[in-house]
Design a protein around this motif. Sequence first.
Motif: not given
Length: 336
Positions: A175-177, A209-215, A317-319
């Motif tokens: 889940g991306v936020y 997963v926070y969007v910046k961690d995907i990046v 980033y944690d939640l």
Amino acid sequence: MMGNILVTGASGFIGSFIVEEALRRKYAVWAGVRSTSSRRYLKEEGIQFMELDFAHPEVLHAQLSEYKKVYHKFDYIVHCAGVTKCIDKREFEEVNYLQTKTFVDTLISLEMVPKQFIFVSTLSVFGPVREKFYTPICDADAPLPNTAYGLSKLKAERYVQDMPDFPYVIYRPTGVYGPRESDYYLMAKSIRQHMDFSVGYRRQDLTFVYVKDIVQAIFLGIEKNVRRKSYFLTDGQVYQSRAFSDLIQKELGNPFVIHLKCPLIVLKVISLLAEFVATRLGRSSTLNSDKYKIMKQRNWQCDITSTVEELGYVPQYDLEKGVRETIAWYKDEGWL
């Protein structure tokens, strides 16, 4: 310059953040967009725009040929373009699978295969597996997607995987936020109005997963020069069903929220009705039969060991931190 990078779906939620980070890292950045795409989050200096028509192979061939005449080929391609909801479920197959296939075929025919073809997929390609014992989904599991969305992404994955020597890297976020995301925003909006809904009575293990961690993961993969690999992406934690909404409530400073549990059968009926009405009105609906199956799934754990060990991925980033930053952005932008 670090090289040329093309980001398809650049006007979207994830794509726009990839463009920003690529610029920060001094890449020559090409934003792949449709003629109708909003450029609201693509206003930084240095972005070069490229209209790409994946629906028409001849047009796409001509568009990429024009680029090749001047620049030869892209060093890296991040393929974010796709749909997560649509009016007709056949659109998932058309856009997420067939248009990806067209794109890959065109790159090969033009001898424009990059050093890495990075495909942003989804954990939904696996479907509801390991639900009996709540153990993490791993790469060795047999995918069993139960949604049109998940199946379309799986078919695209398999196409690039079956292409000999094709330099794919696949990322499967849960889940991306984050800022600019609209579906989790609806949850925040509901909580601001003192209502929160959860689904089903059986235990549900969630991952985010926070969007910046995907990046972060994408550029780590580029730095490590990985090829023909697939990676799961989460923040490394497992959360229970109310964790996200409780953190939203905390950040909104909202002391009074009615928490309602919706039985799965009721959610199914509501989802089907919403989908029926939306289809008749010619719109896509956030709540639909595909979304129902996603919300029904009880186990969203996945194993990110290889992501950590091979890429050096450490979630930033944690939640709690991610929700705090997201809600602050929603407030600053006037969304809340």
